[in-house]
Each structure stands twice: as C-alpha cells, then as structure tokens.
Enzyme design. Structure first.
Site, PDB file in Angstrom:
ATOM      1  CE  LYS A  97       6.136  13.219   2.839  1.00  0.00           C
ATOM      2  NZ  LYS A  97       7.344  12.872   2.066  1.00  0.00           N
TER       3      LYS A  97
ATOM      4  N   GLY B  49       8.567   3.994   0.283  1.00  0.00           N
ATOM      5  CA  GLY B  49       9.370   5.198   0.448  1.00  0.00           C
ATOM      6  C   GLY B  49      10.829   4.896   0.169  1.00  0.00           C
TER       7      GLY B  49
ATOM      8  CG  ASP C  76       8.145  14.018   6.280  1.00  0.00           C
ATOM      9  OD1 ASP C  76       8.209  14.869   5.364  1.00  0.00           O
ATOM     10  OD2 ASP C  76       8.196  12.796   6.065  1.00  0.00           O
TER      11      ASP C  76
ATOM     12  CB  ILE D 142      -0.956   0.036   1.215  1.00  0.00           C
ATOM     13  CG1 ILE D 142      -0.196  -0.103   2.530  1.00  0.00           C
ATOM     14  CG2 ILE D 142      -2.019  -1.043   1.079  1.00  0.00           C
ATOM     15  CD1 ILE D 142      -1.088   0.043   3.764  1.00  0.00           C
TER      16      ILE D 142
ATOM     17  CG  ASN E 173       3.970  11.744   5.774  1.00  0.00           C
ATOM     18  OD1 ASN E 173       3.961  10.687   5.137  1.00  0.00           O
ATOM     19  ND2 ASN E 173       5.091  12.370   6.067  1.00  0.00           N
TER      20      ASN E 173
ATOM     21  CB  ALA F 136       9.982   1.791   4.912  1.00  0.00           C
ATOM     22  CE  LYS F 137       8.128  -3.952  -1.028  1.00  0.00           C
ATOM     23  NZ  LYS F 137       8.260  -5.309  -1.635  1.00  0.00           N
ATOM     24  CB  VAL F 138       3.646   0.774   3.901  1.00  0.00           C
ATOM     25  CG1 VAL F 138       2.529   0.613   4.932  1.00  0.00           C
ATOM     26  CG2 VAL F 138       4.656   1.808   4.397  1.00  0.00           C
TER      27      VAL F 138
END
Length: 529
Positions: free
Chosen positions: A314, A197, A312, A194, A317, A200-202
């Site tokens: 934005k 970055g 951060d 989903i 987020n 990382a991967k989510v």
C-alpha cells in the site's frame, strides 16, 4: 458546460480510448462523481472541500480464523513443548502452528484430526497434555493416551526445579574481539516519532557509538497476546533479515528486547512514504508511476523467489530514499515458506488492497501481491482508489468494510480516460478478478510483467542496480530532515511509557527467546567508522 465534462472532452480529444470489455468501464460510462478530486485544494496537501479523508492510512489487520466442530471452537496453535493429539494420540509437531486448540475446553488436536473429533465440547476447561523434556531429551511421561478433565483427580507431579535466572545483558565492551555485539536501548538516542500503527510505534534514533541514524520499531509484548501474534513477530524478523540483501527493501540492523518490549532497529529511509507524497501531488505522471511500479515489482519478485508473500502492499509501506528510489517496509503481514504451487488461506491485509480471492475465502498464493500492485498503480495514476465510493461518508450503509469488500468483488472497475492505452492495459492486467488470468500469475510469471508494453522503456538490469535516475528526488536538508514525514507523528512526544510490573508478570518471556539479532554486514560497516 460543467468543469467535469470540459475536462472529459479535452481528455477525449487527446487520448482516444474505446469501450473496454472484461469488467472495465470506459469514461463514457463515468459520472461527475467519478472525477479524481471534487475541486482544487486551497494549498498543496490540503483536503479538497468535501473530500473524505477516512481512506488515508487504513491499517492492515488479520481476521482470526476459528473452526467449529461439535461445539469446539478450534484456533491454530503453536506449541513450544511436546503435546499430543487427543484424537489419534500422536505427537503434534512441525514448524509454525502445528495443531488446533479449543479456546473453550483447551482440547489439543492435529489440524488433520480436528474434523474427526466426536466428543462434544463441554465448555469446561480440559488440561492439555504438554510434556516437558528431561535433561536427556526423553519425555518424562512418555506418550500421552488421553486428556484429563478438571473434574477428575490429578496425580501429584514431581516438583520442577526453578528455572535458572536469565543471564545478565552482555555489554559490547565485555565481548571478545570478533564476537557478536549485542545492543540495548541504552545504545540509542531517541530523536523523534516518525510513525505509528496498531501494534507498534516507529522512532528515529541515533546509535550513540557511531552517530548513525536508524529507524526503531517498538512493539509492546503485552499486545502480542497469542500464538498468531508471536508467529508474525518472528516472521517479520526473518523477512527483515532476508530483505537486507535487496536495494528496494528495508533491511534490518539489529533486534533486542526488554521485559516489556521488542525492538527492531532498521534502515532509516528519509524521503517519506508514497501516501505522504500522493496527498500533495494528487496523481503522478505515467513516467513516475511506471518507475515506482517497476521497482516495486522487482522487490516483490525477490520476496516471491524466496517463498515470501508480502500481503501488505500500500502507499504507506512504499518509502522513498534520499535519492528517490523506493523501499518496501513493514513485513508483519508476510507469509514465508511458500513454495511454487503452495497456497495459504489467512484472511488478512489492508481492506482497500485485499484481493478478491481472499474475500471469496479461496486458497491463494503470490497472486494477491500483483493485485495490490494494480490497486497501488491505479492510485498513483488516477489519484484515487479504484474502489472509492462516492459520498460514502454521507451514507452509513456504504461506509462499512463489508460494503467495500462487496464493491471489490462485484464492482466494474473504471479506467480514467486520461490514461494511455498502455497504462489502462497494465491496470486491467493486474486488476483481473480471476487470479489465474492476472498479470504476473501465468506460466511465464514475472516475465509477463517485464515484457508488458507499459514497461517497455524500463532497463530492468540497470534499474535493479539503481543506475536509473529516479524521476523525483525528495527535498532534504540533512539526514535528520523530517520534512517528508506527517506532523501528526513527528509532533508526538518522544518517550516510552514506564513499565508496568503487573503487566510484565503476565508475559511469558520464553515465547521471545532468541529474538536478539545483529546484522553482521552492518556491524562490519560500523566497525569501519
């Protein structure tokens, strides 16, 4: 007459707005290039003809700070073992990154001593004096008196017994009743990607035992390459723990690790992020933007009261839950332990949202979050960034980070005439380039935001208790509905690449000791299932 000027005159007739002093331009100073979008998209969510998509989803970064003295190139360093300053001979200790280390000769010094170092850097490796503790907690070599160059013979050191093998993972069924459960990757079913970055991967995952759905942030340890990276991982974990107590912040379920990866199991927020919705809505009604800005303000104020600068904020987020309330996520850029009056100086953030004081190299505090809220509120109300550069994609000289930073520092911010006087006022308050005069940064702090005319209609106590009905409710057909997540992520294959034994061998696993965590509140809820 052009479409732009027709829209402009219609807006002028309905929303009189005078020329504005103090760094802001009125619409009379605007050109056709400043129109929100160049034309109508062929379908909602599609780009307009000529629209520059490069502004979407720019990732946040930290710029490494290096300090040059007498040829040394010092970088902030965190020490897990006892280390001593090569200048004053005292022990380097304290929380966080306690000293500086030359990246060339490996010389160790206190931060306060690095400017006093007179010995020039030889560009040759010097072994740092890092002393281990014995079983009684005493130093085995005592206080260090100097550092030793590789060219000098080294005395033989006593052999160190091999470290004991790490204990085998504890399975939930092996725990005594009432003891803390631990999790592993085997406890979760990986469902869909989903997000992704730089680090990382989510994933969307399901806890097999309870069938509850969570998000799982996966970080490769090999990408966490130095002390600063390790620090931000620990900071993110601490802030996740703190955030679990607030309705507008994504909370933490658990943390665990494998030899190659770190895993954050966090709340799954189903409504997608504001960037996704803004790409379809283009701009929001003032009522909607006011609601989101107010909930974001409460979340930021909660973090600030606990000594955390978010750094951060934005569109990416800011998530929407299934009811339409916001939740801030991604705490990798946070700075914790900030007391009232304290400042920091790390150059970090997402370029389009970085405050002028950061760009000027000044010490800063919570002010940078209120600037970012101003940028985000402008984007919600106007449908574009206040720092978009017309035709930047066609001009390589203007399509650079440095040019963007110059624009943030020097450009006069244009307020669209279509906005109300109250909306224009709150934008000017948040986007004041002087942090001392910025909205939320004065003597009254957060009270100035609450009492601003733009937020007059907000019932703050009811809002914090989630008793105000959100202006928009995401369309969801179930708790696994991913319609509000970009297909560029959800279409990715769901798998973790196999571990590379060579890469794992180079990882210092001691850096990640104590990473495991389980939120006791969420555990108690699961035990009721």
């Amino acid at each position: 007459m052009s479409t732009f000027w027709t829209e402009f005159l219609n807006a002028a007739a309905n929303h009189p707005f005078p020329l504005t002093p103090g760094g802001f331009l009125s619409p009379l100073d605007m050109s056709p290039d400043d129109v929100l979008f160049p034309n109508v998209p062929p379908a909602p969510g599609m780009p307009c003809a000529g629209e520059d998509r490069s502004i979407y989803r720019r990732g946040a970064r930290r710029w490494r700070k290096l300090y040059r003295v007498n040829g040394h190139i010092f970088q902030a360093k965190r020490f897990n073992r006892r280390a001593f300053c090569a200048f004053c001979q005292d022990r380097i200790w304290g929380l966080g990154r306690q000293g500086f280390k030359c990246i060339q000769c490996k010389l160790l010094v206190h931060k306060k001593c690095h400017k006093l170092v007179q010995k020039p850097c030889s560009n040759e490796h010097v072994d740092p004096v890092e002393v281990k503790d014995d079983a009684n907690g005493e130093s085995t070599l005592g206080r260090a008196s100097s550092v030793r160059s590789r060219a000098e013979p080294e005395p033989p050191l006593p052999e160190t017994p091999p470290a004991p093998a790490p204990p085998a993972p504890v399975r939930p069924e092996d725990l005594e009743p009432g003891s803390q459960r631990q999790y592993s990757l085997e406890d979760f079913e990986l469902i869909r990607v989903i997000g992704r970055g730089s680090y990382a991967k989510v994933l969307m995952v399901e806890l097999k035992r309870t069938k509850r759905v969570y998000a799982m942030k996966v970080i490769k340890k090999a990408l966490v390459t130095d002390d600063e990276d390790i620090d931000w991982v620990q900071t993110e974990k601490h802030v996740f723990e703190t955030a679990s107590n607030h309705p507008f912040l994504v909370g933490l379920h658990s943390c665990f690790q494998t030899p190659s990866r770190l895993f954050f199991v966090i709340e799954f927020v189903r409504g997608g992020d504001l960037m996704f919705h803004m790409q379809r809505q283009r701009r929001l009604p003032e009522e909607h933007a006011r609601f989101y800005a107010a909930e974001i303000s409460l979340a930021l104020h909660f973090l600030h009261e606990r000594g955390v600068i978010y750094r951060d904020l934005k569109l990416d987020n800011v998530l929407l839950d299934h009811e339409g309330h916001i939740k801030l996520t991604d705490y990798g850029m946070c700075k914790e332990g900030v007391r009232p009056g304290d400042t920091t100086s790390t150059f970090c953030g997402t370029p389009n949202y970085i405050a002028p004081e950061i760009l000027r190299g000044e010490e800063y505090g919570f002010s940078v979050d209120w600037w970012a809220l101003g940028v985000l509120t402008y984007e919600m109300l106007a449908g574009r960034s206040p720092f978009d550069i017309a035709q930047a994609a066609d001009n390589p000289d203007q399509n650079t980070e440095d040019y963007l930073f110059q624009v943030i520092l020097e450009k006069t911010i244009r307020i669209p005439r279509s906005l109300s006087v109250k909306a224009a006022s709150v934008l000017k308050g948040f986007l004041n380039k002087n942090p001392v005069e910025r909205l939320g940064c004065g003597e009254n702090g957060f009270l100035d935001i609450i009492s601003h005319p733009f937020f007059k209609s907000i019932e703050w106590e009811m809002l914090e208790q989630k008793q105000v009905v959100p202006p928009f409710k995401p369309r969801l057909e179930g708790e696994r509905d991913l319609a509000n997540f970009p297909p560029e992520f959800t279409d990715e294959p769901v798998h973790l690449t196999p571990d590379n034994d060579t890469v794992i061998a180079d990882i210092d696993q001691s850096e990640f000791e104590g990473f495991e965590y389980v939120n006791p509140l969420l555990m108690s809820l699961e035990d009721c299932v």
